[in-house]
Each structure stands twice: as C-alpha cells, then as structure tokens.
Design a protein around this motif. Sequence first.
Motif: not given
Length: 244
Positions: A15-34
């Motif tokens: 195995l080996e580790f490689k650096s890469s670039t990913f676009s990952v969505p971020v869910l920013v919560l503005s409410s604690d109402d489940q």
Amino acid sequence: MSQDAQKTPYNPPALEFKSSTFSVPVLVLSSDDQITVEQQLLAKIQLAPEFFKNSPLILDVQELNKHNIDVDVAAIIGIIRKLGLLPIGIRGGNPQQNEQGIALGIPVHSIHTSSITADTNKPKTPAPEPETKDLLQTGTTLITQPIRSGQRVYAAGDLVIVAPVSAGTEILAEGNIHVYGALRGRALAGVQGNTEARIFCNALQAELISIAGNYKISEDLNQNVHNKPVQIYLDKQTLVIQEI
C-alpha cells in the motif's frame, strides 16, 4: 541462464498513501430541532435523489456552538444516515461533541475544505467516489479528451475543456472554468474561495454549478438559460447566470 531466471521479481509495496483533492459537501446546522432538520434535509434530497444517494458529508456544528446551542450529535448523525447520506467527519465541535463523533466512527475535521457548504435551508451536494483525475499544475489546464461519467477533474488555475463533459462528472478549478461545448455534470469554480472566478459554457445543462461555495442545482436554474451559452459569476454572494 534461462529466460525465467533473468526476470526481475515484482515485489511492489502492499500500500501507499497519496495526497489528493476532494470536494466534500458540508452540512452546516443552524438549528438543533431534529424534526426540522430531518424534514428540510429530506425535502432537499427529494429534489435531486441521485445527487444525495450515498453521498459523503461533513457535519459542521460551529454555528450552533457560536450561539451556545447544544445539539445531540449522535441523533443528528442518525438522521443523516437514515436519509442515505454517509457522514465522514465533524467540524466546529466542542470536545464533548468531538468525542461523540469519534465514538460513532466519525473523525474530527479541522481543515478548511473547498467543498460546497450547506445549511438546513440549503444542503447539497455531489458525488460518487469515482475515477479521479487530479490536474494540479498552475496557470491554465487544457483538457482535450472527453470527461466521462464518474470522472473528477481538478485544476489549480483556470480549466479549459474543448471536449464533451458527460453527466455524472465533476470538474473543479481554483480559477475560471471554460467549457466549449455542453456543460453537464457538476462544475465548481473558485474552489479555494476565489469569488472573482467565473464559469463559461456554450450550452448549460449542468446538474450543479458553484462559485466559491455558492451553488445552484439544476432544479434551481431558470429554464430560460437551459442549453444556452452563458457566463456564471458572483454578485454579492448571489450566483448570476447571464446569456452571452
């Protein structure tokens, strides 16, 4: 000496580790109402189910913590998984929230990502984890080969494509994106926060467009610009789509 004896043994590393670039969505919560979070997230998923199907996601709770609003991380993670999303990280959490995340197998993220951000009114995102083609040279990157479904292309400067861009692709650039043809799939310009970046294409058929984290999905696009040559830019954090 026999021909077999002259062959060099092939013993690659396991195995080996490689650096890469990913676009990952971020869910920013503005409410604690489940209940509200689940309802609004489900509504967004239903707008573009293929986008959200098995999509990776980072949960961001920093807005809640800024206002001293407590949130049950385990419950929110449960909602995210229930709706078919795959949480891969938590950021902006306090020590207790981070411990909850780790206990659930969710690592703590403290890095700034070049991904699409989302709140409970605007969650979103791309993408399978397909074949990845990272092009990191600065300046302008020119692509002359077709970008096929499942591929991801990243350019550290401007990205110019003079070949077909298929549905199910993701093209990202730190600068501008130029597509001399139909733009399908997902196109993200200014992914490192460059609000001056623009997207140009001969025929807009994209599933998602984004500049510096501000995005629209196909359902949000005015049908008057569908399949037409356009330029896309930011005006006071609002995406503007203008015919050219």
